[in-house]
Motif scaffolding. Structure first.
Motif, PDB file in Angstrom:
ATOM      1  N   ALA A 150       0.833  -1.185   0.000  1.00  0.00           N
ATOM      2  CA  ALA A 150       0.000   0.000   0.000  1.00  0.00           C
ATOM      3  C   ALA A 150       0.876   1.246   0.000  1.00  0.00           C
ATOM      4  CB  ALA A 150      -0.889   0.001   1.238  1.00  0.00           C
ATOM      5  N   THR A 151       0.234   2.378  -0.246  1.00  0.00           N
ATOM      6  CA  THR A 151       0.849   3.704  -0.208  1.00  0.00           C
ATOM      7  C   THR A 151       2.095   3.781  -1.076  1.00  0.00           C
ATOM      8  OG1 THR A 151       2.195   3.174   1.713  1.00  0.00           O
ATOM      9  CG2 THR A 151       0.003   4.020   2.123  1.00  0.00           C
ATOM     10  N   HIS A 152       3.150   4.478  -0.555  1.00  0.00           N
ATOM     11  CA  HIS A 152       4.344   4.711  -1.383  1.00  0.00           C
ATOM     12  C   HIS A 152       5.090   3.428  -1.704  1.00  0.00           C
ATOM     13  CE1 HIS A 152       7.954   6.629  -2.903  1.00  0.00           C
ATOM     14  NE2 HIS A 152       8.654   5.882  -2.058  1.00  0.00           N
ATOM     15  N   ASP A 153       5.185   2.491  -0.749  1.00  0.00           N
ATOM     16  CA  ASP A 153       5.858   1.221  -0.994  1.00  0.00           C
ATOM     17  C   ASP A 153       5.211   0.505  -2.150  1.00  0.00           C
ATOM     18  OD1 ASP A 153       7.270   1.944   1.158  1.00  0.00           O
ATOM     19  OD2 ASP A 153       6.516   0.379   2.511  1.00  0.00           O
ATOM     20  N   SER A 154       3.897   0.522  -2.197  1.00  0.00           N
ATOM     21  CA  SER A 154       3.172  -0.135  -3.294  1.00  0.00           C
ATOM     22  C   SER A 154       3.492   0.525  -4.609  1.00  0.00           C
ATOM     23  CB  SER A 154       1.670  -0.071  -3.024  1.00  0.00           C
ATOM     24  OG  SER A 154       0.953  -0.562  -4.121  1.00  0.00           O
ATOM     25  N   ASP A 155       3.549   1.844  -4.612  1.00  0.00           N
ATOM     26  CA  ASP A 155       3.844   2.572  -5.853  1.00  0.00           C
ATOM     27  C   ASP A 155       5.196   2.144  -6.422  1.00  0.00           C
ATOM     28  OD1 ASP A 155       1.541   3.863  -5.333  1.00  0.00           O
ATOM     29  OD2 ASP A 155       2.464   5.730  -4.618  1.00  0.00           O
ATOM     30  N   SER A 156       6.239   2.180  -5.585  1.00  0.00           N
ATOM     31  CA  SER A 156       7.581   1.865  -6.058  1.00  0.00           C
ATOM     32  C   SER A 156       7.705   0.405  -6.458  1.00  0.00           C
ATOM     33  CB  SER A 156       8.597   2.189  -4.960  1.00  0.00           C
ATOM     34  OG  SER A 156       9.901   1.896  -5.385  1.00  0.00           O
ATOM     35  N   GLY A 157       7.144  -0.489  -5.628  1.00  0.00           N
ATOM     36  CA  GLY A 157       7.269  -1.913  -5.920  1.00  0.00           C
ATOM     37  C   GLY A 157       6.609  -2.292  -7.218  1.00  0.00           C
ATOM     38  N   ILE A 158       5.397  -1.787  -7.439  1.00  0.00           N
ATOM     39  CA  ILE A 158       4.685  -2.166  -8.665  1.00  0.00           C
ATOM     40  C   ILE A 158       5.336  -1.547  -9.887  1.00  0.00           C
ATOM     41  CG2 ILE A 158       2.451  -2.046  -9.836  1.00  0.00           C
ATOM     42  CD1 ILE A 158       1.171  -2.082  -7.084  1.00  0.00           C
ATOM     43  N   SER A 159       5.834  -0.316  -9.758  1.00  0.00           N
ATOM     44  CA  SER A 159       6.524   0.306 -10.884  1.00  0.00           C
ATOM     45  C   SER A 159       7.786  -0.468 -11.222  1.00  0.00           C
ATOM     46  CB  SER A 159       6.866   1.756 -10.540  1.00  0.00           C
ATOM     47  OG  SER A 159       5.691   2.488 -10.276  1.00  0.00           O
ATOM     48  N   LEU A 160       8.517  -0.909 -10.195  1.00  0.00           N
ATOM     49  CA  LEU A 160       9.705  -1.723 -10.431  1.00  0.00           C
ATOM     50  C   LEU A 160       9.333  -3.033 -11.096  1.00  0.00           C
ATOM     51  CD1 LEU A 160      11.808  -1.235  -7.169  1.00  0.00           C
ATOM     52  CD2 LEU A 160      12.357  -0.442  -9.464  1.00  0.00           C
ATOM     53  N   PHE A 161       8.216  -3.592 -10.656  1.00  0.00           N
ATOM     54  CA  PHE A 161       7.741  -4.832 -11.269  1.00  0.00           C
ATOM     55  C   PHE A 161       7.598  -4.636 -12.770  1.00  0.00           C
ATOM     56  CE2 PHE A 161       5.363  -8.564 -12.066  1.00  0.00           C
ATOM     57  CZ  PHE A 161       5.477  -9.390 -10.951  1.00  0.00           C
ATOM     58  N   SER A 162       6.981  -3.567 -13.158  1.00  0.00           N
ATOM     59  CA  SER A 162       6.785  -3.265 -14.584  1.00  0.00           C
ATOM     60  C   SER A 162       8.114  -3.025 -15.281  1.00  0.00           C
ATOM     61  CB  SER A 162       5.897  -2.025 -14.725  1.00  0.00           C
ATOM     62  OG  SER A 162       5.776  -1.656 -16.074  1.00  0.00           O
ATOM     63  N   LEU A 163       8.997  -2.260 -14.598  1.00  0.00           N
ATOM     64  CA  LEU A 163      10.286  -1.935 -15.191  1.00  0.00           C
ATOM     65  C   LEU A 163      11.125  -3.188 -15.412  1.00  0.00           C
ATOM     66  CD1 LEU A 163      12.111   0.397 -16.091  1.00  0.00           C
ATOM     67  CD2 LEU A 163      12.952   0.547 -13.744  1.00  0.00           C
ATOM     68  N   PHE A 164      11.133  -4.079 -14.425  1.00  0.00           N
ATOM     69  CA  PHE A 164      11.910  -5.310 -14.557  1.00  0.00           C
ATOM     70  C   PHE A 164      11.363  -6.205 -15.655  1.00  0.00           C
ATOM     71  CE2 PHE A 164      13.598  -5.293  -9.913  1.00  0.00           C
ATOM     72  CZ  PHE A 164      14.402  -4.216 -10.244  1.00  0.00           C
ATOM     73  N   LEU A 165      10.047  -6.244 -15.778  1.00  0.00           N
ATOM     74  CA  LEU A 165       9.450  -7.040 -16.855  1.00  0.00           C
ATOM     75  C   LEU A 165       9.876  -6.496 -18.211  1.00  0.00           C
ATOM     76  CD1 LEU A 165       5.817  -7.719 -15.569  1.00  0.00           C
ATOM     77  CD2 LEU A 165       7.689  -9.343 -15.734  1.00  0.00           C
ATOM     78  N   GLU A 166       9.907  -5.178 -18.331  1.00  0.00           N
ATOM     79  CA  GLU A 166      10.338  -4.569 -19.595  1.00  0.00           C
ATOM     80  C   GLU A 166      11.795  -4.898 -19.898  1.00  0.00           C
ATOM     81  OE1 GLU A 166       9.635  -0.423 -19.406  1.00  0.00           O
ATOM     82  OE2 GLU A 166       7.457  -0.608 -19.226  1.00  0.00           O
ATOM     83  N   MET A 167      12.612  -5.082 -18.850  1.00  0.00           N
ATOM     84  CA  MET A 167      14.023  -5.424 -19.047  1.00  0.00           C
ATOM     85  C   MET A 167      14.204  -6.885 -19.424  1.00  0.00           C
ATOM     86  SD  MET A 167      15.557  -3.405 -15.756  1.00  0.00           S
ATOM     87  CE  MET A 167      17.025  -4.426 -15.749  1.00  0.00           C
ATOM     88  N   GLY A 168      13.134  -7.664 -19.384  1.00  0.00           N
ATOM     89  CA  GLY A 168      13.235  -9.069 -19.746  1.00  0.00           C
ATOM     90  C   GLY A 168      13.384 -10.004 -18.573  1.00  0.00           C
ATOM     91  N   ILE A 169      13.272  -9.452 -17.352  1.00  0.00           N
ATOM     92  CA  ILE A 169      13.360 -10.288 -16.162  1.00  0.00           C
ATOM     93  C   ILE A 169      11.999 -10.920 -15.918  1.00  0.00           C
ATOM     94  CG2 ILE A 169      13.897 -10.327 -13.700  1.00  0.00           C
ATOM     95  CD1 ILE A 169      15.630  -7.884 -14.106  1.00  0.00           C
TER      96      ILE A 169
ATOM     97  N   PRO B 155      13.245   5.609  -4.129  1.00  0.00           N
ATOM     98  CA  PRO B 155      12.443   6.325  -5.132  1.00  0.00           C
ATOM     99  C   PRO B 155      12.541   5.650  -6.501  1.00  0.00           C
ATOM    100  CG  PRO B 155      13.748   7.856  -3.835  1.00  0.00           C
ATOM    101  CD  PRO B 155      14.235   6.494  -3.479  1.00  0.00           C
ATOM    102  N   PHE B 156      11.415   5.441  -7.103  1.00  0.00           N
ATOM    103  CA  PHE B 156      11.377   4.762  -8.392  1.00  0.00           C
ATOM    104  C   PHE B 156      12.175   5.526  -9.443  1.00  0.00           C
ATOM    105  CE2 PHE B 156       9.280   4.546 -12.579  1.00  0.00           C
ATOM    106  CZ  PHE B 156       9.559   3.230 -12.891  1.00  0.00           C
ATOM    107  N   GLU B 157      12.037   6.842  -9.476  1.00  0.00           N
ATOM    108  CA  GLU B 157      12.725   7.642 -10.493  1.00  0.00           C
ATOM    109  C   GLU B 157      14.237   7.526 -10.353  1.00  0.00           C
ATOM    110  OE1 GLU B 157      11.546   9.065 -13.077  1.00  0.00           O
ATOM    111  OE2 GLU B 157       9.486   8.510 -12.565  1.00  0.00           O
ATOM    112  N   SER B 158      14.700   7.401  -9.097  1.00  0.00           N
ATOM    113  CA  SER B 158      16.134   7.255  -8.872  1.00  0.00           C
ATOM    114  C   SER B 158      16.645   5.937  -9.453  1.00  0.00           C
ATOM    115  CB  SER B 158      16.432   7.314  -7.375  1.00  0.00           C
ATOM    116  OG  SER B 158      17.796   7.023  -7.123  1.00  0.00           O
ATOM    117  N   ILE B 159      15.876   4.866  -9.247  1.00  0.00           N
ATOM    118  CA  ILE B 159      16.269   3.554  -9.785  1.00  0.00           C
ATOM    119  C   ILE B 159      16.228   3.565 -11.296  1.00  0.00           C
ATOM    120  CG2 ILE B 159      15.603   1.123  -9.911  1.00  0.00           C
ATOM    121  CD1 ILE B 159      14.667   1.326  -7.029  1.00  0.00           C
ATOM    122  N   ARG B 160      15.184   4.164 -11.836  1.00  0.00           N
ATOM    123  CA  ARG B 160      15.078   4.218 -13.294  1.00  0.00           C
ATOM    124  C   ARG B 160      16.226   5.027 -13.898  1.00  0.00           C
ATOM    125  NH1 ARG B 160       9.527   6.041 -16.051  1.00  0.00           N
ATOM    126  NH2 ARG B 160      10.039   8.022 -15.008  1.00  0.00           N
ATOM    127  N   ALA B 161      16.598   6.117 -13.231  1.00  0.00           N
ATOM    128  CA  ALA B 161      17.728   6.921 -13.709  1.00  0.00           C
ATOM    129  C   ALA B 161      19.024   6.115 -13.653  1.00  0.00           C
ATOM    130  CB  ALA B 161      17.844   8.187 -12.871  1.00  0.00           C
TER     131      ALA B 161
END
Length: 527
Positions: free
Chosen positions: A86-105, A124-130
Motif C-alpha cells: 500500500a501507499t508509497h511502498d506499493s507505488d515503487s514496488g509495482i513500478s519496479l515490477f513493470s520496469l523489470f518485466l520490460e528489461m526481460g526479467i 524512489p522509483f525515479e532514482s532507480i530508473r535513472a
C-alpha cells in the motif's frame, strides 16, 4: 505481447494490471464488480476507486468480451491486479515490477528480487530508473543488464554506483567495454567502488597515456587492480615497477596490476634480479621482452632453474643469459620439453658448454612442438645424410629451429634442382649449418645471380656456403659490380664477400683514386 490492461493514475503508479494475473481485484483499491457507468466503451477506460483509472488495450477492447456480469470462473485467466504494497511502498514496488518485466526479467525472478531486497521498494522509483538509464548509456543493455540486476540488484540503489556512473559517463565514456563494467559491478561490493575515479587518475599521473588508458582498463581485473587496493598500495606498486620499465611494463601486460605487490611482484622480480647477479638493466630487459613472465610463481622459476643447473650443468649466469635471449624458457614444460630436449643433446655428445652455446643461438629448440615441428625436421636431416647421436645432427637441429618445415623442404628441393646431391647438401650443412634455415626465395635469387651474372658454377658455392647468407643488393651485387672483374685473378668468392665492409671500402676507394689519377686531364683542366 503487449499487456491487455495498463494503469493510468494521477499520482505515481499504484499497481499493475497484466494478462497473466489470475485473481480478481479486491477492495480497498477498487470495487468489484464495477458499475456499468464506469466502463466507457470505445475508449477502453475504467474508473476505479479514487482517481485511479485502468486503460484497456485495443486487444481487450476488440475482444467482444463484456466484463460486467461475468461469473468469477469466467474471469479467471483474463486478468488479475496484484497490489504489492500500500501507499508509497506499493507505488515503487509495482513500478519496479513493470520496469523489470520490460528489461526481460521474468515475473518469478522479479518477485524474488523484490522480496529478497526490500530496499528496492523503499527507494524512489525515479532514482532507480535513472540508475538503469545511466548503465544503459554505458552500453550495459539486454542480457548483460539482466544478469547484472539479477546478481547484484543493490547496484540500482547504491550511492557509490551513482558516483561511478557519473564519472564513467563524463570522463571515460566508451573507454571501458560493457562486459568489463558488468564484471566489475558483479564482482565488487559497492563499498569498494568508492574512490575508483581517484585510482584511475593515479594511473594517468603515473604516465599511462590517456589514449592507452582504455587498453589498460579493459585488460585488468578492475576489482583486484583498483577497487580492492588502496590509493597508497597503488602508489607503492607504481613506484616499485618504475625501477623495471614502469609504464612500458604495464602497457605490455596490464594484468600485472592485478598482482599483490608484497606477496607476488616483489618476490618474483627479486628472484630474477638475484639470478642476473643484481643487474637491474638486464632484469628490466627480460621483463620488457616478456611481461607475462611475472605470472609465474617463484616456485615455478626455482624448479626450472634447478633443473637446468642439475641436469644440463649450466651456471646461474648462463641460465640468465638464455633467459635474457628467450624469456619464454619458463613457459616450456620441464617434463614434456626441457627433459627430452636436453637428453637429446647429451646423447649427441654435447657438453654443458655445448648445450649453453646452442640454447643461446637456438632457444626455440626447447619450446617447439616435437610432433608438429621437430620430428619432421629431424626426418629431413636424416634423409639428407645426418647420423643419429652426432654433434652435427644436434647443431643442424638447432639451426633449422629458426625456419618453418615448409621452407626447409623448399631449400632442399632448390639445391636438388640445381643439380646438387644429398651428399653435397650434407657437406654444406656441416660446414655452415645455417644454410638450411635461409629463405628459399632469397636463395634462388642469389643462386641465379651466381650462375648467370657472375658466371660461376653452382658447385663453387660448396666451398663457401655462407655466400647464401649475405644480403643481395647491399653485399653481393654491390661488391661484384665494384670488383667482380677480378674474380679468378687472385680474388675468390670467399675473399670478395667475407671481407669486412670497412676494409672493402678502403680498398675500393684506393682503387678508384688510382684509376682517376691515371686518366688524362680533360680539355677544361688543360686550359
Amino acid at each position: 505481447m503487449a499487456p491487455l490492461i495498463t494503469s493510468s493514475m494521477n499520482k505515481p503508479s499504484s499497481f499493475l494490471c497484466c494478462v497473466d494475473f489470475i485473481n480478481p481485484p479486491t477492495p480497498p483499491f477498487f470495487s468489484w464488480p464495477w458499475p456499468s457507468s464506469s466502463l466507457i466503451r470505445g475508449q477502453g477506460v475504467v474508473t476505479l476507486h479514487g482517481s485511479s483509472r485502468l486503460k484497456f488495450s485495443p486487444t481487450l477492447q476488440n475482444s467482444h468480451l463484456t466484463l460486467l456480469g461475468l461469473p468469477l470462473s469466467k474471469r479467471r485467466g483474463l486478468f488479475q491486479c496484484n497490489v504489492l504494497q500500500a501507499t508509497h511502498d506499493s507505488d515503487s514496488g509495482i513500478s519496479l515490477f513493470s520496469l523489470f518485466l520490460e528489461m526481460g526479467i521474468s515475473k518469478k525472478v522479479t518477485e524474488a528480487l523484490l522480496d529478497n531486497h526490500p530496499a528496492l521498494k523503499l527507494s524512489p522509483f525515479e532514482s532507480i530508473r535513472a540508475q538503469i538509464h545511466g548503465l544503459q548509456n554505458l552500453g550495459i543493455n539486454g542480457h548483460v543488464l539482466f544478469r547484472l540486476v539479477k546478481k547484484r540488484p543493490d547496484v540500482l540503489i547504491a550511492k557509490e554506483i551513482d558516483s561511478l556512473v557519473c564519472f564513467l559517463s563524463r570522463d571515460l565514456k566508451g573507454m571501458i567495454e560493457p562486459a568489463q563494467l558488468a564484471r566489475l559491478l558483479i564482482a565488487t561490493d559497492t563499498i569498494f567502488l568508492s574512490g575508483f575515479e581517484g585510482k584511475v587518475c593515479l594511473l594517468l599521473d603515473f604516465g599511462i597515456p590517456k589514449e592507452r588508458l582504455a587498453h589498460v582498463l579493459n585488460n585488468v581485473n578492475l576489482t583486484k587492480a583498483l577497487c580492492l587496493k588502496s590509493s597508497e598500495e597503488i602508489e607503492r606498486m607504481v613506484a616499485f615497477l618504475n625501477r623495471f620499465g614502469g609504464v612500458e611494463l604495464i602497457l605490455g601486460r596490464p594484468a600485472i596490476l592485478n598482482f599483490d605487490l608484497d606477496s607476488q611482484l616483489i618476490p618474483r622480480i627479486e628472484f630474477l634480479l638475484n639470478l642476473s647477479g643484481g643487474d637491474e638493466v638486464a632484469t628490466t630487459t627480460v621483463l620488457r621482452k616478456l611481461p607475462f613472465i611475472l605470472a609465474y610463481t617463484v616456485d615455478h622459476y626455482t624448479n626450472h632453474v634447478e633443473f637446468l643447473r642439475s641436469y644440463a650443468g649450466l651456471t646461474n649466469e648462463e641460465i640468465f643469459k638464455i633467459i635474457l635471449v628467450y624469456p619464454s624458457l619458463f613457459s616450456a614444460s620441464q617434463k614434456r620439453k626441457l627433459l627430452p630436449r636436453i637428453y637429446f643433446l647429451k646423447q649427441c655428445g654435447f657438453s654443458s658448454n655445448d648445450i649453453f652455446k646452442l640454447l643461446i643461438k637456438a632457444p626455440l629448440f626447447l619450446s617447439l612442438s616435437f610432433e608438429e615441428n621437430l620430428a619432421y625436421k629431424l626426418a629431413l636431416l636424416i634423409k639428407i645424410g645426418y647420423e643419429h647421436r652426432t654433434k652435427e645432427l644436434a647443431l643442424a637441429m638447432g639451426s633449422v629451429c629458426r625456419t618453418s618445415c615448409k621452407n626447409m623442404q623448399e631449400v632442399i628441393s632448390l639445391f636438388l634442382n640445381y643439380g646438387l646431391t644429398y651428399e653435397e647438401i650434407l657437406a654444406m650443412g656441416k660446414k655452415h649449418p645455417q644454410v638450411l634455415q635461409y629463405n628459399h626465395k632469397s636463395m634462388k635469387q642469389k643462386l641465379d645471380y651466381l650462375t648467370e651474372e657472375m658466371g660461376c658454377e653452382v658447385r663453387e658455392m660448396l666451398a663457401f656456403p655462407a655466400f647464401l647468407g649475405y644480403g643481395f643488393d647491399g653485399r653481393i651485387k654491390h661488391r661484384f659490380e665494384a670488383k667482380g672483374k677480378f674474380l679468378g685473378e687472385g680474388l675468390s668468392i670467399n675473399r670478395l664477400f667475407s671481407m669486412s665492409t670497412a676494409r672493402f671500402s678502403k680498398k675500393h676507394e684506393k682503387k678508384l683514386s688510382v684509376t682517376k689519377s691515371s686518366k688524362p686531364p680533360n680539355e677544361e683542366q688543360k686550359s
